[in-house]
Design a protein around this motif. Structure first.
Motif, PDB file in Angstrom:
ATOM      1  N   TYR A 127       0.826  -1.203   0.000  1.00 37.19           N
ATOM      2  CA  TYR A 127       0.000   0.000   0.000  1.00 37.19           C
ATOM      3  C   TYR A 127       0.862   1.257   0.000  1.00 37.19           C
ATOM      4  O   TYR A 127       0.544   2.244  -0.671  1.00 37.19           O
ATOM      5  CB  TYR A 127      -0.926   0.005   1.218  1.00 37.19           C
ATOM      6  CG  TYR A 127      -1.969  -1.081   1.198  1.00 37.19           C
ATOM      7  CD1 TYR A 127      -3.159  -0.918   0.475  1.00 37.19           C
ATOM      8  CD2 TYR A 127      -1.796  -2.264   1.902  1.00 37.19           C
ATOM      9  CE1 TYR A 127      -4.129  -1.915   0.445  1.00 37.19           C
ATOM     10  CE2 TYR A 127      -2.749  -3.272   1.882  1.00 37.19           C
ATOM     11  CZ  TYR A 127      -3.916  -3.089   1.159  1.00 37.19           C
ATOM     12  OH  TYR A 127      -4.860  -4.068   1.135  1.00 37.19           O
ATOM     13  N   ALA A 128       1.950   1.227   0.770  1.00 36.63           N
ATOM     14  CA  ALA A 128       2.842   2.388   0.846  1.00 36.63           C
ATOM     15  C   ALA A 128       3.490   2.660  -0.514  1.00 36.63           C
ATOM     16  O   ALA A 128       3.599   3.821  -0.944  1.00 36.63           O
ATOM     17  CB  ALA A 128       3.915   2.160   1.905  1.00 36.63           C
ATOM     18  N   LEU A 129       3.906   1.589  -1.194  1.00 36.25           N
ATOM     19  CA  LEU A 129       4.533   1.754  -2.506  1.00 36.25           C
ATOM     20  C   LEU A 129       3.531   2.317  -3.512  1.00 36.25           C
ATOM     21  O   LEU A 129       3.854   3.239  -4.280  1.00 36.25           O
ATOM     22  CB  LEU A 129       5.076   0.412  -2.997  1.00 36.25           C
ATOM     23  CG  LEU A 129       5.762   0.432  -4.374  1.00 36.25           C
ATOM     24  CD1 LEU A 129       6.966   1.372  -4.361  1.00 36.25           C
ATOM     25  CD2 LEU A 129       6.186  -0.976  -4.787  1.00 36.25           C
ATOM     26  N   ALA A 130       2.301   1.782  -3.496  1.00 33.24           N
ATOM     27  CA  ALA A 130       1.267   2.277  -4.413  1.00 33.24           C
ATOM     28  C   ALA A 130       0.948   3.739  -4.127  1.00 33.24           C
ATOM     29  O   ALA A 130       0.831   4.558  -5.043  1.00 33.24           O
ATOM     30  CB  ALA A 130       0.003   1.425  -4.286  1.00 33.24           C
ATOM     31  N   MET A 131       0.832   4.077  -2.843  1.00 33.29           N
ATOM     32  CA  MET A 131       0.540   5.456  -2.457  1.00 33.29           C
ATOM     33  C   MET A 131       1.669   6.393  -2.874  1.00 33.29           C
ATOM     34  O   MET A 131       1.432   7.493  -3.378  1.00 33.29           O
ATOM     35  CB  MET A 131       0.344   5.529  -0.943  1.00 33.29           C
ATOM     36  CG  MET A 131       0.119   6.925  -0.416  1.00 33.29           C
ATOM     37  SD  MET A 131      -0.080   6.945   1.380  1.00 33.29           S
ATOM     38  CE  MET A 131       0.028   8.716   1.688  1.00 33.29           C
ATOM     39  N   ALA A 132       2.918   5.946  -2.700  1.00 38.29           N
ATOM     40  CA  ALA A 132       4.078   6.769  -3.060  1.00 38.29           C
ATOM     41  C   ALA A 132       4.119   7.026  -4.557  1.00 38.29           C
ATOM     42  O   ALA A 132       4.336   8.162  -5.002  1.00 38.29           O
ATOM     43  CB  ALA A 132       5.365   6.087  -2.597  1.00 38.29           C
ATOM     44  N   LEU A 133       3.883   5.996  -5.355  1.00 36.94           N
ATOM     45  CA  LEU A 133       3.950   6.136  -6.813  1.00 36.94           C
ATOM     46  C   LEU A 133       2.808   7.000  -7.352  1.00 36.94           C
ATOM     47  O   LEU A 133       3.027   7.885  -8.177  1.00 36.94           O
ATOM     48  CB  LEU A 133       3.927   4.756  -7.467  1.00 36.94           C
ATOM     49  CG  LEU A 133       5.155   3.873  -7.210  1.00 36.94           C
ATOM     50  CD1 LEU A 133       4.964   2.493  -7.828  1.00 36.94           C
ATOM     51  CD2 LEU A 133       6.422   4.524  -7.749  1.00 36.94           C
ATOM     52  N   VAL A 134       1.597   6.741  -6.865  1.00 37.58           N
ATOM     53  CA  VAL A 134       0.443   7.522  -7.315  1.00 37.58           C
ATOM     54  C   VAL A 134       0.621   8.988  -6.916  1.00 37.58           C
ATOM     55  O   VAL A 134       0.375   9.909  -7.713  1.00 37.58           O
ATOM     56  CB  VAL A 134      -0.866   6.954  -6.728  1.00 37.58           C
ATOM     57  CG1 VAL A 134      -2.021   7.915  -6.970  1.00 37.58           C
ATOM     58  CG2 VAL A 134      -1.180   5.602  -7.344  1.00 37.58           C
ATOM     59  N   GLY A 135       1.059   9.208  -5.671  1.00 41.73           N
ATOM     60  CA  GLY A 135       1.246  10.570  -5.190  1.00 41.73           C
ATOM     61  C   GLY A 135       2.305  11.328  -5.980  1.00 41.73           C
ATOM     62  O   GLY A 135       2.108  12.487  -6.358  1.00 41.73           O
ATOM     63  N   LEU A 136       3.433  10.670  -6.244  1.00 45.56           N
ATOM     64  CA  LEU A 136       4.496  11.327  -7.011  1.00 45.56           C
ATOM     65  C   LEU A 136       4.061  11.603  -8.440  1.00 45.56           C
ATOM     66  O   LEU A 136       4.327  12.681  -8.993  1.00 45.56           O
ATOM     67  CB  LEU A 136       5.758  10.450  -7.022  1.00 45.56           C
ATOM     68  CG  LEU A 136       6.736  10.632  -5.868  1.00 45.56           C
ATOM     69  CD1 LEU A 136       7.980   9.785  -6.100  1.00 45.56           C
ATOM     70  CD2 LEU A 136       7.135  12.088  -5.692  1.00 45.56           C
ATOM     71  N   LEU A 137       3.393  10.631  -9.042  1.00 41.79           N
ATOM     72  CA  LEU A 137       2.960  10.804 -10.426  1.00 41.79           C
ATOM     73  C   LEU A 137       1.999  11.977 -10.547  1.00 41.79           C
ATOM     74  O   LEU A 137       2.166  12.852 -11.415  1.00 41.79           O
ATOM     75  CB  LEU A 137       2.298   9.517 -10.928  1.00 41.79           C
ATOM     76  CG  LEU A 137       1.813   9.535 -12.379  1.00 41.79           C
ATOM     77  CD1 LEU A 137       2.976   9.770 -13.327  1.00 41.79           C
ATOM     78  CD2 LEU A 137       1.117   8.220 -12.716  1.00 41.79           C
ATOM     79  N   GLU A 138       1.004  12.026  -9.669  1.00 45.39           N
ATOM     80  CA  GLU A 138       0.027  13.119  -9.734  1.00 45.39           C
ATOM     81  C   GLU A 138       0.696  14.465  -9.440  1.00 45.39           C
ATOM     82  O   GLU A 138       0.400  15.476 -10.083  1.00 45.39           O
ATOM     83  CB  GLU A 138      -1.110  12.864  -8.739  1.00 45.39           C
ATOM     84  CG  GLU A 138      -2.235  13.878  -8.864  1.00 45.39           C
ATOM     85  CD  GLU A 138      -3.503  13.441  -8.154  1.00 45.39           C
ATOM     86  OE1 GLU A 138      -4.436  14.254  -8.078  1.00 45.39           O
ATOM     87  OE2 GLU A 138      -3.564  12.290  -7.680  1.00 45.39           O
ATOM     88  N   SER A 139       1.619  14.477  -8.487  1.00 49.08           N
ATOM     89  CA  SER A 139       2.299  15.724  -8.129  1.00 49.08           C
ATOM     90  C   SER A 139       3.179  16.229  -9.267  1.00 49.08           C
ATOM     91  O   SER A 139       3.173  17.421  -9.595  1.00 49.08           O
ATOM     92  CB  SER A 139       3.140  15.522  -6.862  1.00 49.08           C
ATOM     93  OG  SER A 139       2.319  15.195  -5.751  1.00 49.08           O
ATOM     94  N   LEU A 140       3.940  15.341  -9.869  1.00 55.44           N
ATOM     95  CA  LEU A 140       4.852  15.747 -10.940  1.00 55.44           C
ATOM     96  C   LEU A 140       4.089  16.174 -12.188  1.00 55.44           C
ATOM     97  O   LEU A 140       4.477  17.127 -12.875  1.00 55.44           O
ATOM     98  CB  LEU A 140       5.827  14.611 -11.269  1.00 55.44           C
ATOM     99  CG  LEU A 140       6.842  14.285 -10.162  1.00 55.44           C
ATOM    100  CD1 LEU A 140       7.667  13.062 -10.533  1.00 55.44           C
ATOM    101  CD2 LEU A 140       7.753  15.476  -9.906  1.00 55.44           C
ATOM    102  N   MET A 141       3.000  15.478 -12.480  1.00 55.89           N
ATOM    103  CA  MET A 141       2.185  15.863 -13.631  1.00 55.89           C
ATOM    104  C   MET A 141       1.537  17.231 -13.392  1.00 55.89           C
ATOM    105  O   MET A 141       1.476  18.072 -14.294  1.00 55.89           O
ATOM    106  CB  MET A 141       1.109  14.810 -13.890  1.00 55.89           C
ATOM    107  CG  MET A 141       1.644  13.463 -14.328  1.00 55.89           C
ATOM    108  SD  MET A 141       2.229  13.448 -16.033  1.00 55.89           S
ATOM    109  CE  MET A 141       0.686  13.324 -16.905  1.00 55.89           C
TER     110      MET A 141
END
Length: 507
Positions: A241-255
């Motif tokens: 869950y932490a990995l999924a949250m980290a990736l989704v959060g970074l992707l949305e933030s960077l986009m």
């Protein structure tokens, strides 16, 4: 003789980079007012969103509200993308909801902290640099999908409600769309919120308001240490869950950061933004918040509707949010949802890239580019997951690009006289990689060619092992017919790669 420009004139004469400076903004009352009012509008808009995301995640509304405060303030202090708003988000709520349901709040908070640590690590190893591989049409699809999702999220607020909600919402839309044509002294969304709230309170109209969304906190957030066993078993539970949250959060933030770069004609440090998001999630976790990432809706309110450009607005968005819910909670609870719906619909309109769907644009745009945009939009809206939409969009773009490039390679053949003997000379033109080199093997006349064959590579380049293997297959096939092949014209890089992969020393 120097002349001091009035605030509005100074703002128009400043470059975008100067407008992003916190120090320059603090010295100009006009700019500072814009930042503070922008933060106030965003703070108001964050309240119902944070409560709604808390419900999605299955936690107390205070968890989402405190997360929005700590995320915004921490990212602003650490130097995230200027004017971008980070808070509790629906993307994170969707990822984390199953863990809350199965293991409770403590495991949930531990996951938020671990996700923050993962984001910091990913930032330090340079994951932000991968943004260069996201095509523009994926970005356009991302923006359009977000606008659609934001609009869809407002629809429940307009179904099964008193009829007064509709004229109130219409009035709010008129204010946010028309007022900026006459003045930008005060953000139009703030005017809409104030006007509609005053009308509802004055005439005691019974319409849904912010208070109906959930109980607002009455105290400041306090330090929270999750009570979970520090064992490998715990890590196995929370790590996915932490990995999924980290990736989704970074992707949305960077986009979102890239979108703000385009809107403001400025550049931002994506690596700094990445680790700032990670640290903000760690801080948020230790204060019992649900974590989050950049919010495109509130960011567009801040950047487009309010005209904010610095981290001051982000900082005040978090501060105003806390003051509004803790100190002025009774007043904030009276804000009609119709006002916030009107503001968010305006955000949808401002966010959507209308140019991308004009008939003239679609007529000029290659079909593959349009397909990439549509796949991104449909996948994002269908799954309600930005990460899935962007990943699928990138994959489709890669396949389309490989397919186009594969047809750029050509092989021409001629029979020449070499020392009184016939010789077949092939000229290879184009970039050779796994997609374009697959057909290379079929472009030679093995049986009919004379005993001596020359393959001229002056106009080509070998990019990968697949190409080397294809070229070796060609020479092996000629040797099978007892014919001699001479490969000439390889540039230095291609020759070294062929020699290395073939276990030879380059000539």
């Amino acid at each position: 003789m120097s002349t001091t420009l009035p605030p509005d004139s100074a703002q128009h004469s400043a470059t975008p980079e100067e407008r992003q400076s916190v120090l320059r903004t603090l010295k100009r009352p006009g700019w500072l007012k814009t930042e503070i009012l922008g933060g106030l509008v965003v703070g108001l808009a964050l309240i119902p969103e944070a409560i709604a995301f808390s419900v999605i995640a299955g936690v107390d509304p205070r968890v989402g509200l405190f997360a929005s405060f700590t995320m915004a303030v921490t990212v602003a202090i650490l130097g995230g993308r200027p004017a971008m708003i980070s808070a509790a988000t629906g993307a994170v709520a969707l990822v984390i909801a199953p863990l809350v349901a199965s293991h409770g709040t403590d495991y949930f908070i531990a996951t938020v902290i671990l996700a923050g640590v993962i984001q910091v690590i990913l930032a330090l190893v340079g994951v932000a640099r991968l943004m260069r591989f996201i095509p523009r049409q994926v970005m356009v699809g991302f923006v359009n999908a977000l606008a659609i999702l934001i609009f869809i999220a407002q629809v429940p607020e307009l179904i099964g409600v008193p009829w007064l909600v509709y004229p109130l919402c219409l009035l709010g839309l008129i204010i946010v769309f028309v007022l900026p044509r006459f003045t930008s002294i005060v953000p139009a969304p703030l005017v809409a919120i104030v006007v509609l709230t005053v009308l509802v309170v004055t005439f005691a109209w019974d319409v849904p308001n912010v208070g109906d969304k959930g109980e607002l906190p009455e105290s400041l957030p306090s330090l929270f240490i999750p009570h979970v066993p520090l064992t490998f078993e715990t890590l196995q539970i929370i790590a996915p869950y932490a990995l999924a949250m980290a990736l989704v959060g970074l992707l949305e933030s960077l986009m979102t950061a890239k979108l703000v770069d385009d809107v403001t004609d400025t550049r931002s440090n994506k690596t700094r933004e990445s680790w700032a998001q990670g640290v903000a999630n760690i801080v948020t976790g230790f204060f019992g918040g649900m974590g989050g990432c950049a919010m495109i809706g509130q960011t567009m309110i801040n950047v487009k509707a309010s005209g904010a450009r610095t981290r001051i607005s982000t900082f005040f968005a978090g501060v105003f949010l806390l003051i509004l819910v803790v100190v002025l909670g009774d007043i904030v609870a009276l804000i009609p949802m119709a006002a916030l719906v009107a503001v968010m619909i305006f955000v949808c309109w401002a966010t959507f890239d209308w140019h991308s769907i004009r008939p003239s644009t679609l007529k000029r745009m290659p079909k593959s580019e349009t397909t990439v945009m549509l796949v991104t939009v449909i996948a994002t809206v269908w799954t309600n997951n930005l990460a899935i939409g962007v990943i699928l969009g990138v994959l489709v773009a890669m396949v389309a690009f490989a397919n186009r490039v594969a047809h750029f390679v050509s092989v021409s053949r001629e029979i020449v006289d070499s020392e009184g003997k016939p010789s077949a000379r092939y000229t290879v033109d184009g970039e050779l990689f796994f997609a374009s080199s697959n057909d290379l093997y079929t472009m030679f006349d093995y049986a009919e060619d004379p005993d001596h064959v020359v393959i001229d590579m002056h106009q080509s380049h070998l990019w990968d092992a697949s190409t080397i293997a294809a070229l070796d297959s060609v020479t092996d096939k000629y040797e099978h017919y007892g014919k001699h092949v001479e490969i000439v014209g390889l540039n230095e890089a291609s020759a070294k790669m062929r020699a290395r992969l073939g276990g030879q020393s380059p000539s």
